[in-house]
Design a protein around this motif. Structure first.
Motif, PDB file in Angstrom:
ATOM      1  N   THR A  29      56.421  54.111  44.121  1.00 33.35           N
ATOM      2  CA  THR A  29      54.995  54.381  44.324  1.00 33.35           C
ATOM      3  C   THR A  29      54.749  55.600  45.208  1.00 33.35           C
ATOM      4  O   THR A  29      53.599  55.948  45.464  1.00 33.35           O
ATOM      5  N   GLY A  32      52.398  58.481  43.805  1.00 29.33           N
ATOM      6  CA  GLY A  32      50.971  58.196  43.816  1.00 29.33           C
ATOM      7  C   GLY A  32      50.406  58.140  45.217  1.00 29.33           C
ATOM      8  O   GLY A  32      49.318  58.676  45.483  1.00 29.33           O
ATOM      9  N   GLU A  55      40.083  56.193  37.864  1.00 29.85           N
ATOM     10  CA  GLU A  55      41.298  55.649  38.456  1.00 29.85           C
ATOM     11  C   GLU A  55      42.358  56.731  38.395  1.00 29.85           C
ATOM     12  O   GLU A  55      42.506  57.423  37.372  1.00 29.85           O
ATOM     13  N   LYS A  57      46.191  58.042  38.370  1.00 33.25           N
ATOM     14  CA  LYS A  57      47.570  57.672  38.068  1.00 33.25           C
ATOM     15  C   LYS A  57      48.447  58.900  38.250  1.00 33.25           C
ATOM     16  O   LYS A  57      48.045  60.017  37.912  1.00 33.25           O
ATOM     17  N   SER A  58      49.647  58.699  38.793  1.00 32.24           N
ATOM     18  CA  SER A  58      50.578  59.803  39.014  1.00 32.24           C
ATOM     19  C   SER A  58      51.939  59.451  38.449  1.00 32.24           C
ATOM     20  O   SER A  58      52.316  58.277  38.397  1.00 32.24           O
ATOM     21  N   CYS A  59      52.698  60.466  38.047  1.00 28.62           N
ATOM     22  CA  CYS A  59      54.040  60.215  37.532  1.00 28.62           C
ATOM     23  C   CYS A  59      54.959  61.372  37.862  1.00 28.62           C
ATOM     24  O   CYS A  59      54.521  62.491  38.122  1.00 28.62           O
ATOM     25  N   TYR A 155      42.358  48.966  32.079  1.00 27.85           N
ATOM     26  CA  TYR A 155      41.887  50.352  32.037  1.00 27.85           C
ATOM     27  C   TYR A 155      40.465  50.384  31.486  1.00 27.85           C
ATOM     28  O   TYR A 155      40.230  50.813  30.368  1.00 27.85           O
ATOM     29  N   LEU A 159      40.445  57.710  33.428  1.00 26.79           N
ATOM     30  CA  LEU A 159      41.625  57.943  34.235  1.00 26.79           C
ATOM     31  C   LEU A 159      41.820  59.428  34.495  1.00 26.79           C
ATOM     32  O   LEU A 159      41.479  60.266  33.642  1.00 26.79           O
ATOM     33  N   TYR A 161      45.162  61.655  35.320  1.00 28.34           N
ATOM     34  CA  TYR A 161      46.601  61.479  35.199  1.00 28.34           C
ATOM     35  C   TYR A 161      47.278  62.734  35.734  1.00 28.34           C
ATOM     36  O   TYR A 161      47.122  63.816  35.168  1.00 28.34           O
ATOM     37  N   GLU A 229      56.540  56.271  32.623  1.00 28.45           N
ATOM     38  CA  GLU A 229      55.432  56.863  33.376  1.00 28.45           C
ATOM     39  C   GLU A 229      54.821  58.050  32.650  1.00 28.45           C
ATOM     40  O   GLU A 229      53.603  58.153  32.501  1.00 28.45           O
ATOM     41  N   GLN A 232      52.387  57.606  29.459  1.00 26.78           N
ATOM     42  CA  GLN A 232      51.184  56.790  29.523  1.00 26.78           C
ATOM     43  C   GLN A 232      49.964  57.476  28.893  1.00 26.78           C
ATOM     44  O   GLN A 232      49.149  56.832  28.234  1.00 26.78           O
TER      45      GLN A 232
END
Length: 243
Positions: A29, A32, A55, A57-59, A155, A159, A161, A229, A232
């Motif tokens: 984590t 993020g 929302e 989201k990170s990868c 969801y 988002l 991303y 990840e 997504q």
């Protein structure tokens, strides 16, 4: 703290110019958490947007790490108990004969299950996703609408991303945030396509209660649908680069 998509894009561009940044938290984590801290977004453990209607989201780019999209028990009622009775194997942890069924299933190939020689895989059909064994399709499935609703509960909004390059490990890991996208409009057909390509997996985590009034009864730890990840964003109809 950012409040709008425009503010996020401007702040993210500043972070891009920072180059490599040391992680603010060890482990999966960290990517993020570090970005949220840099943006001034407080950690949010509730089912609420991280900023505005979005929302975040990170990868890590090219990471093999998997993330859980949602959990959803199969049908009919008692399906997990039937799977455990038919394909479960001794856990060995307690030495009391309790059985478990832990397996990551794909539609591309069979997954070996325990020592008895069984194998399981996913089968994609227009009406839903089924589990098949070496003997044929089992009476275990997720109807199309059940999966769609499970995803949309997780969801429900839009988002953002973000992607980052990563180097180092644990507390010495560093990130360089490179790009960010606005994504929206979950596409069930894309989910089916990714399942068929073996890019979405179903994790079975079924066991038995060790003690208490439910001792010996089936303990479903949650059947999780998981994806890499960095894949997504492929689940959404709208993907627009914003930074």
């Amino acid at each position: 703290m950012v409040h709008t998509l425009e503010e996020f894009a401007a702040a993210f561009q500043e972070i891009q110019r920072m180059g490599w940044v040391q992680t603010h938290r060890s482990g999966p984590t960290g990517v993020g958490k570090t970005l949220e801290d840099l943006l001034g977004i407080p950690e949010n453990n509730h089912n609420l947007p991280d900023f505005g209607d979005y929302e975040l989201k990170s990868c890590r780019i090219n990471s093999p790490s998997m993330l859980t999209m949602f959990t959803c028990a199969p049908l009919p009622q008692g399906a997990n108990t039937n799977l455990l009775q038919k394909f479960g194997y001794p856990s060995g942890a307690c030495g009391n004969g309790e059985r478990i069924l832990h397996a990551t299933l794909s539609a591309r190939r069979f997954t070996p299950i325990g020592p008895a020689g069984h194998q399981l895989r996913l089968i994609c059909r227009p009406e839903g996703i089924f589990i098949a064994s070496e003997a044929g399709i089992e009476n275990v499935h997720w109807p199309r609408e059940r999966l769609k609703k499970a995803f949309e509960r997780k969801y429900r909004g839009k988002l953002v991303y973000a992607k980052a390059m990563a180097r180092g490990r644990n507390s010495a890991e560093e990130f360089r945030y490179t790009e960010a996208y606005e994504v929206s409009g979950f596409c069930y057909d894309a989910l089916l396509s990714l399942l068929e390509k073996g890019k979405v997996y179903a994790d079975l985590r079924i066991g038995q209660y060790h003690s208490g009034p439910n001792r010996g009864k089936t303990h479903d730890h949650g059947t999780a649908f998981r994806i890499r990840e960095e894949d997504q964003h492929l689940l959404f109809r709208k993907v627009r680069q914003i930074a």
